[in-house]
Design an enzyme around this catalytic site. Structure first.
Site, short mmCIF file in Angstrom:
data_model
loop_
_atom_site.label_atom_id
_atom_site.label_comp_id
_atom_site.label_asym_id
_atom_site.label_seq_id
_atom_site.Cartn_x
_atom_site.Cartn_y
_atom_site.Cartn_z
CG ASP A 83 -1.23 7.89 0.01
OD1 ASP A 83 -0.14 8.71 -0.08
OD2 ASP A 83 -1.80 7.59 -0.92
CB THR B 117 -2.61 3.14 -4.42
OG1 THR B 117 -2.73 4.70 -3.76
CG2 THR B 117 -2.63 3.29 -5.78
N GLY B 118 -5.47 3.55 -3.31
CA GLY B 118 -6.54 4.19 -3.46
C GLY B 118 -6.53 5.32 -4.74
CG ASP C 124 -1.72 1.19 1.50
OD1 ASP C 124 -2.37 1.57 0.48
OD2 ASP C 124 -1.54 1.91 2.45
#
Length: 136
Positions: A11, A43-44, A9
């Protein structure tokens, strides 16, 4: 055939508060890749928002990218889409009243643009952090 996979991931995990990757993490990722581990960023963010991090870590993270919180999975070598789940404009229009009634600000992404019904500070943050265009 056995695959070894490391999914990272961005952030709040790989990236420090200033959005940089520590030297120790860069070295560990390169070492993992040299030892046959496929390293995948998750990631988003939209795909464009992971571009800078991918460039910092290349060639260690050049196989696959999981973006939009898993809604888009891409093969970076071929450009192929392995999986995609998206909302239509109709979906967004159905959700917008609920979002608004909860006092929340709702916005959406295409692969290259942040779309917002009105200006909000989060739109500027998305533009800065992800290097993405925005449209109101």
């Amino acid at each position: 055939m056995e695959y070894r996979l490391l999914v990272l991931d961005l952030d709040g995990t790989l990236l420090r508060h200033d959005k940089s990757v520590s030297g120790a993490n860069r070295q560990a990722i390169r070492l993992a890749r040299q030892n046959g581990v496929r390293v995948v960023l998750a990631t988003g963010r939209p795909p464009v928002g992971a571009r800078v991090i991918r460039e910092i870590l290349e060639p260690a993270c050049d196989d696959y990218l999981i973006s939009f919180n898993g809604a888009l999975i891409q093969n970076l070598r071929t450009g192929g889409i392995l999986n995609r789940h998206h909302l239509t404009r109709n979906d967004y229009d159905l959700l917008a009243p609920l979002i608004h009634s909860l006092g929340l600000f709702g916005y959406a992404f295409t692969q290259n643009v942040c779309l917002a019904p009105e200006w909000h500070e989060i739109v500027d943050i998305e533009r800065q952090v992800n290097g993405i265009d925005a449209r109101i």
